[in-house]
Design a protein around this motif. Structure first.
Motif, PDB file in Angstrom:
ATOM      1  N   ALA A 157      -5.101   6.563   8.034  1.00  0.00           N
ATOM      2  CA  ALA A 157      -4.039   6.113   7.137  1.00  0.00           C
ATOM      3  C   ALA A 157      -3.358   7.342   6.556  1.00  0.00           C
ATOM      4  O   ALA A 157      -3.986   8.379   6.361  1.00  0.00           O
ATOM      5  N   HIS A 209       0.837  -1.187   0.000  1.00  0.00           N
ATOM      6  CA  HIS A 209       0.000   0.000   0.000  1.00  0.00           C
ATOM      7  C   HIS A 209       0.875   1.241   0.000  1.00  0.00           C
ATOM      8  O   HIS A 209       2.055   1.168   0.319  1.00  0.00           O
ATOM      9  N   ALA A 260      -9.151   7.748   5.374  1.00  0.00           N
ATOM     10  CA  ALA A 260      -8.081   8.747   5.397  1.00  0.00           C
ATOM     11  C   ALA A 260      -7.808   9.278   6.802  1.00  0.00           C
ATOM     12  O   ALA A 260      -6.771   9.884   7.048  1.00  0.00           O
ATOM     13  N   ILE A 315      -7.419  -1.628   5.378  1.00  0.00           N
ATOM     14  CA  ILE A 315      -8.465  -0.681   4.994  1.00  0.00           C
ATOM     15  C   ILE A 315      -9.521  -1.322   4.087  1.00  0.00           C
ATOM     16  O   ILE A 315     -10.721  -1.050   4.227  1.00  0.00           O
ATOM     17  N   GLU A 316      -9.077  -2.187   3.181  1.00  0.00           N
ATOM     18  CA  GLU A 316     -10.042  -2.827   2.277  1.00  0.00           C
ATOM     19  C   GLU A 316     -10.985  -3.723   3.073  1.00  0.00           C
ATOM     20  O   GLU A 316     -12.192  -3.736   2.823  1.00  0.00           O
ATOM     21  N   THR A 362     -19.873   1.243  -0.123  1.00  0.00           N
ATOM     22  CA  THR A 362     -19.063   1.377  -1.327  1.00  0.00           C
ATOM     23  C   THR A 362     -18.455   0.029  -1.667  1.00  0.00           C
ATOM     24  O   THR A 362     -18.524  -0.908  -0.882  1.00  0.00           O
ATOM     25  N   GLY A 363     -17.869  -0.059  -2.836  1.00  0.00           N
ATOM     26  CA  GLY A 363     -17.239  -1.305  -3.264  1.00  0.00           C
ATOM     27  C   GLY A 363     -18.255  -2.287  -3.784  1.00  0.00           C
ATOM     28  O   GLY A 363     -19.440  -1.976  -3.935  1.00  0.00           O
ATOM     29  N   SER A 378     -13.355   7.741   8.549  1.00  0.00           N
ATOM     30  CA  SER A 378     -13.055   7.467   7.146  1.00  0.00           C
ATOM     31  C   SER A 378     -11.653   6.862   7.052  1.00  0.00           C
ATOM     32  O   SER A 378     -10.803   7.136   7.905  1.00  0.00           O
TER      33      SER A 378
END
Lengths: 432, 432
Positions: free
Chosen positions: B64, B41, B61, B132-133, B417-418, B59
């Motif tokens: 990370a 990453h 962000a 994160i994923e 999402t995703g 979130s």
């Protein structure tokens, strides 16, 4: 059938929770109707700031908000997350992947997607920017290009990786070009050891004669100059004639080697017209009458980017205020019919103005006779966008992220997430 | 070969930019070495707060931060985004999908992933939480379950959709169970019309005799009581013996129908030991000597969750402070060897304490003889976690999100999402 409650009141089904669909639901808050709002996402996305997610200033959650929560105090709305698949006009049902939903009034507000003007094969190489997934994917491609450029030994590969081509000189293209230039020239500069991100080429390509054609020529010229001062190469009057994984070709034969291309050149309406079997215009938009109902179907309305209004109403741009005004109108028509009152007739669009931002301290604003540029225009643009965001939390989060970005030139959301989906884009490591 | 600069100084290659790897790089800031830090990453993720991304408070962000940016002022580090594929000990190169990287010193800090104790077929049905994923995928599954429960007509399906099973009673399982309970009982309650999210069943299942086995029994009992008061059903001494798309089965035969299962029961080391052809322990961790080097290879070190320390060093838990201390030690060893000074000998772990949060106003803290619970423990936990976040911006963003969540009980990042990846999970509409 998704109809858990025994209904006796007229059923209003709204497809799409964008600016138009949400406005219809809100406009019927005090009407004796039962509303079902259908969207394939669980959130309403503030599209005007999507480009800031794509360029790592904002997080998705800063500009998106659960539809359920927006409407939680409105008792007559049910929200359903589902993909619309069609309309059965005879049975009066909206067909979705979660079942059929019966309606007495149907509002299609399903928006638009990218149009490649007959070159759909370009889509994988030059993705567009219409929803949150597009934005995080684009963020991935832009950031991975710098990572790969840092790692490569090959000068030609590095040049290709550091060349960003934005196709389309409307507001989205201008905003993206300016933002990518700021990413390269300021945010990333201190962080790389083998490349200088400031050497990145950013090209903005427009087929027409000038950028931002809806603005007065003076403001287009200002935008052109400001972008050039930021290091963007602006090419106008240059249609793209070919696009592949590693280059674009312009009319006249010039070939630009580039790993990352972004499409901001055109939109095509959603399939609303096809679902209805109704007449559509060249952009695929569904033709409606002056009251926004479909010819021969007074119970079906189309609003926003997927509606083609009759020419006598004048031009209506594909922007949020236009979709909201159409939403207001349809809500008023339905409320009047349900209440047995005379319905308002033709829709009338009131154009408030046009805004586009270029970058730090630079935007163009045209409101009636008022024209703003530079810091004033930029501050005005910012205040308007924060004001129209949904919810105090998002206003605060966006304002804080902007303040921090302004003070530090850093971008808070520089995360490479998701998987590569664009075969032409620089590939990051695959996830295991 | 990824080696763009002609090097004359010793080359230190670090695989993994987690707590351990980052600390090695930082510890060598003033040493005359050339460091290459490799991670798949582009960001360093603050894993202790991942569960808050999964439960929509933060979130991605917020927790990370680009590794490049963290180390931008350290001239002797090059960052490379790449997937590690192995080690060629004879050629002294780290093998990656972006090429081979030559090293004089190699540090493997590649962490751990979920372990299903021989039941890898459960993985698709009960995803874990390591990056994160994983977190955004888990957020998707939890939120989609409520969406689908709202839409279904079938009572059994609805019960199954509203049953959340968290497997594993360590800190991650406790934190997730508490957070999911708060999502159901507070954040979502006003937003649904057909279901009452407060009727959701949240089960925390632990095979051992009590929750949080590293804490004193009194604090385990407190945690048990607090979770029950929050509406979590806690089952201890109940190993899971089967897991499929729609249920889990416990030893003794009890079957719990549930669409959403979350795995927090165990971790397995990364493949560092295999890459090296070195001896591993039962958990797959690579055995190292007391100075954290691999037996017979004094130039290769292993730190963090993927290292198995010799028993005479005592137990070292798989937590961030332990990984950082190992990173410090390895940096000191390398610096001493490069400087021709006597290297520090054996690694010595200093245990500062244990923390776990349960929910609003409830956490357990054990620092030496100090034990905290309730609001005090919770406030202490929050301050410590904000303090250890990287960067002022993230500290501010996390603190603001927590304040907002505390005041409103809302969650800012309720975005689906995703794409669905878990075949057993409730499916949202597919993206088109």
């Amino acid at each position: 059938m998704v109809d858990p409650v025994q209904r006796t009141r007229p059923r209003v089904v709204i497809a799409g929770a964008g600016f138009g669909g949400l406005q219809v639901a809100r406009g019927l808050a005090s009407s004796p109707v039962d509303i079902t709002l259908v969207d394939r996402h669980n959130y309403h996305c503030f599209q005007p700031l999507l480009y800031q997610v794509a360029t790592a200033v904002l997080s998705p959650a800063d500009i998106a908000w659960p539809v359920r929560h927006i409407l939680s105090r409105q008792d007559n709305v049910t929200m359903l997350m589902a993909q619309v698949e069609g309309v059965d006009r005879a049975a009066r049902t909206l067909l979705t992947d979660q079942g059929a939903i019966p309606y007495d009034f149907l509002v299609l507000a399903t928006g638009a997607t990218h149009s490649y003007f007959g070159h759909d094969d370009w889509a994988p190489f030059a993705p567009g920017l219409k929803d949150i997934e597009d934005a995080t994917q684009l963020r991935r491609e832009i950031l991975v290009a710098f990572e790969r450029a840092e790692a490569t030994q090959d000068e030609a590969t590095r040049r290709k990786l550091l060349t960003f081509v934005i196709i389309g000189g409307g507001p989205t293209g201008v905003e993206l070009a300016g933002a990518v230039a700021e990413v390269a020239r300021h945010s990333l500069t201190p962080d790389f050891k083998h490349i200088d991100p400031r050497t990145a080429r950013i090209l903005l390509i427009e087929a027409g004669e000038r950028l931002l054609p809806v603005f007065p020529p003076k403001l287009s010229a200002y935008t052109h100059r400001r972008l050039e001062a930021m290091g963007v190469e602006v090419l106008t009057g240059r249609p793209v004639v070919a696009c592949s994984g590693d280059h674009v070709e312009l009319a006249g034969g010039e070939r630009i080697m580039s790993s990352t291309k972004i499409w901001a050149a055109g939109v095509r309406a959603s399939a609303a017209g096809q679902w209805l079997g109704a007449e559509t215009d060249r952009a695929g938009r569904c033709r409606v009458d002056a009251d926004l109902a479909v010819a021969g179907a007074p119970e079906i309305f189309v609003v926003g980017d997927t509606a083609a209004l009759p020419p006598e109403l004048g031009p209506v741009p594909g922007i949020a205020p236009a979709a909201k005004q159409m939403g207001d109108h349809v809500a008023a028509v339905i409320a009047a019919r349900v209440g047995g009152r005379p319905a308002p007739g033709r829709f009338r669009y009131r154009h408030a103005g046009d805004l586009a931002t270029i970058g730090r301290n630079a935007a163009v604003v045209k409101l009636g006779r008022l024209e703003l540029t530079g810091f004033l225009g930029w501050a005005f643009w910012g205040v308007v966008h924060v004001y129209f965001l949904v919810g105090a939390r998002n206003r605060f989060a966006v304002a804080m992220n902007w303040l921090w970005n302004y003070l530090t030139r850093q971008r808070a959301a520089r995360l490479i997430t998701g998987k590569p989906s664009n075969p032409g884009a620089p590939q990051g490591p695959s996830e295991v």
